[in-house]
Design a protein around this motif. Structure first.
Motif, PDB file in Angstrom:
ATOM      1  N   ALA A 222     -11.307  -5.130   8.238  1.00 17.76           N
ATOM      2  CA  ALA A 222     -10.313  -4.256   8.591  1.00 17.76           C
ATOM      3  C   ALA A 222      -9.199  -4.554   8.949  1.00 17.76           C
ATOM      4  N   SER A 223      -8.947  -5.495   9.452  1.00 16.59           N
ATOM      5  CA  SER A 223      -7.772  -6.363   9.685  1.00 16.59           C
ATOM      6  C   SER A 223      -6.675  -6.558   8.660  1.00 16.59           C
ATOM      7  N   GLU A 224      -7.478  -6.959   7.343  1.00 17.25           N
ATOM      8  CA  GLU A 224      -6.639  -7.106   6.058  1.00 17.25           C
ATOM      9  C   GLU A 224      -6.420  -5.803   5.337  1.00 17.25           C
ATOM     10  N   LEU A 225      -7.189  -4.721   5.577  1.00 19.48           N
ATOM     11  CA  LEU A 225      -7.047  -3.564   4.986  1.00 19.48           C
ATOM     12  C   LEU A 225      -5.760  -2.781   5.793  1.00 19.48           C
ATOM     13  N   ARG A 226      -5.851  -3.247   7.161  1.00 21.08           N
ATOM     14  CA  ARG A 226      -4.769  -2.580   7.959  1.00 21.08           C
ATOM     15  C   ARG A 226      -3.266  -3.178   7.221  1.00 21.08           C
ATOM     16  N   ARG A 227      -3.397  -4.686   7.132  1.00 25.73           N
ATOM     17  CA  ARG A 227      -2.267  -5.377   6.661  1.00 25.73           C
ATOM     18  C   ARG A 227      -1.765  -4.844   5.150  1.00 25.73           C
ATOM     19  N   ARG A 228      -2.808  -4.473   4.479  1.00 28.93           N
ATOM     20  CA  ARG A 228      -2.316  -3.951   3.390  1.00 28.93           C
ATOM     21  C   ARG A 228      -1.591  -2.630   3.046  1.00 28.93           C
ATOM     22  N   VAL A 229      -1.803  -1.904   3.995  1.00 27.50           N
ATOM     23  CA  VAL A 229      -1.004  -0.760   3.979  1.00 27.50           C
ATOM     24  C   VAL A 229      -0.133  -0.496   5.357  1.00 27.50           C
ATOM     25  N   THR A 230       0.296  -1.605   5.531  1.00 25.73           N
ATOM     26  CA  THR A 230       1.456  -1.764   6.730  1.00 25.73           C
ATOM     27  C   THR A 230       2.658  -2.475   6.029  1.00 25.73           C
TER      28      THR A 230
ATOM     29  N   ARG B 155     -14.598   5.254   4.060  1.00 22.34           N
ATOM     30  CA  ARG B 155     -15.001   5.045   2.701  1.00 22.34           C
ATOM     31  C   ARG B 155     -14.314   3.349   2.304  1.00 22.34           C
ATOM     32  N   MET B 156     -13.083   3.302   2.509  1.00 21.19           N
ATOM     33  CA  MET B 156     -12.405   2.129   2.049  1.00 21.19           C
ATOM     34  C   MET B 156     -12.976   1.105   2.787  1.00 21.19           C
ATOM     35  N   ALA B 157     -13.074   1.069   3.957  1.00 21.17           N
ATOM     36  CA  ALA B 157     -13.705   0.041   4.996  1.00 21.17           C
ATOM     37  C   ALA B 157     -15.243  -0.279   4.607  1.00 21.17           C
ATOM     38  N   CYS B 158     -15.760   0.876   4.383  1.00 23.47           N
ATOM     39  CA  CYS B 158     -17.425   0.551   4.046  1.00 23.47           C
ATOM     40  C   CYS B 158     -17.438   0.028   2.561  1.00 23.47           C
ATOM     41  N   GLU B 159     -16.615   0.202   1.633  1.00 20.85           N
ATOM     42  CA  GLU B 159     -17.040  -0.185   0.354  1.00 20.85           C
ATOM     43  C   GLU B 159     -16.085  -1.404  -0.239  1.00 20.85           C
ATOM     44  N   SER B 160     -15.251  -1.879   0.672  1.00 17.86           N
ATOM     45  CA  SER B 160     -14.399  -2.965   0.676  1.00 17.86           C
ATOM     46  C   SER B 160     -15.037  -4.157   0.995  1.00 17.86           C
ATOM     47  N   ALA B 161     -14.812  -5.160   0.600  1.00 18.07           N
ATOM     48  CA  ALA B 161     -15.477  -6.691   1.125  1.00 18.07           C
ATOM     49  C   ALA B 161     -14.419  -7.098   2.111  1.00 18.07           C
ATOM     50  N   LEU B 162     -13.366  -6.497   2.141  1.00 12.65           N
ATOM     51  CA  LEU B 162     -12.230  -6.931   3.074  1.00 12.65           C
ATOM     52  C   LEU B 162     -12.405  -6.439   4.158  1.00 12.65           C
TER      53      LEU B 162
END
Length: 276
Positions: free
Chosen positions: A226-234, A217-224
């Motif tokens: 996947a690589s940036e979403l991963r970076r933000r939780v790493t 859901r985060m990947a689908c609902e975010s404009a970012l």
């Protein structure tokens, strides 16, 4: 949809899902027909959706504007040859059978007719929950209105994306058609790992499934990306980074590339075999 008459040849799970989605969109029951050899499946469709059903394919497609071919690839040739003389030239053919090319469908449905309007689709199993994604390819005979109708049809069970080349359906098969199984494999592995780390199996399974749902859901609902979403939780030197580095040291990205390439190659190989 703009009131086209739709006939489904084959009454499996995908047909049931598509019909349920169409009815939920407000398509009238009397605009939909379905045929199948199994009366049990037809009785369920008639009971749940109020549509007309037939055991005779030719009777089902009579007068239809759109014919959805939803039979197994192995029997597609026989079904098409049976229907060839029954379908007017202007009928839109929508195939959801994996590996059957437009050229093969044209040849089997030809019966001396002009080139037919054909849309090939590759939906995936989450379509059964109306959470699917489908790749669509239209041949040159499909007009703008028919493209819109095909898109609305597949949008009844999820996202519908148009492709520029028929060969791209092999890549769609590799990414999304087979894709759910990859995530199920990861869920299996995460559940087993959680259990080995001391969690009860049910707890580990629930944690893995809900994490997958939330991440999707985060990947689908975010404009970012996947690589940036991963970076933000790493966090640097944190627990996530330790796991990610372990994945990458084991060749995670190249392995995914190899796996999807193998799936795409197998898709092309099966298409070649089924076209004979």
């Amino acid at each position: 949809m703009s009131n086209p008459r739709i006939a489904f040849v084959g009454a499996g799970n995908m047909t049931a899902s598509l019909i349920g989605g169409l009815r939920a969109q407000g398509v009238a029951a009397d605009a939909i027909r379905a045929s199948n050899r199994s009366t049990e499946k037809l009785e369920r469709l008639a009971s749940e959706h109020g549509i007309a059903t037939f055991t005779d394919n030719a009777e089902a497609v009579a007068g239809a504007d759109i014919v959805v071919l939803a039979v197994k690839p192995q029997v597609m040739q026989a079904v098409c040859r049976e229907l060839a003389a029954q379908l007017p030239d202007q009928t839109l053919i929508v195939s959801i059978a994996a590996g059957i090319t437009c050229a093969s469908l044209q040849r089997w449905l030809g019966a001396g007719t002009a080139a037919r309007a054909i849309v090939r689709c590759m939906p995936n199993t989450p379509s059964l929950l109306r959470q699917g994604v489908s790749g669509l390819y239209a041949n040159a005979q499909v007009n703008a209105e028919q493209r819109r109708q095909a898109e609305q049809l597949l949008s009844a069970v999820g996202l519908a994306l148009w492709l520029d080349a028929e060969q791209q359906l092999d890549a769609v098969t590799a990414v999304s058609g087979s894709g759910p199984a990859y995530f199920f494999l990861l869920l299996e592995a995460m559940t087993a790992a959680g259990e080995r780390l001391g969690l009860p199996r049910e707890t580990a399974a629930l944690l893995a499934r809900q994490t997958a749902l939330g991440a999707a859901r985060m990947a689908c609902e975010s404009a970012l990306e996947a690589s940036e979403l991963r970076r933000r939780v790493t966090s640097p030197n944190g627990t996530t980074e330790a796991a990610i580095k372990t994945f990458q040291a084991g060749g995670f990205e190249p392995l995914v590339q190899q796996a999807l390439s193998a799936a795409a190659a197998r898709s092309a190989e099966l298409a070649e075999q089924l076209s004979k």
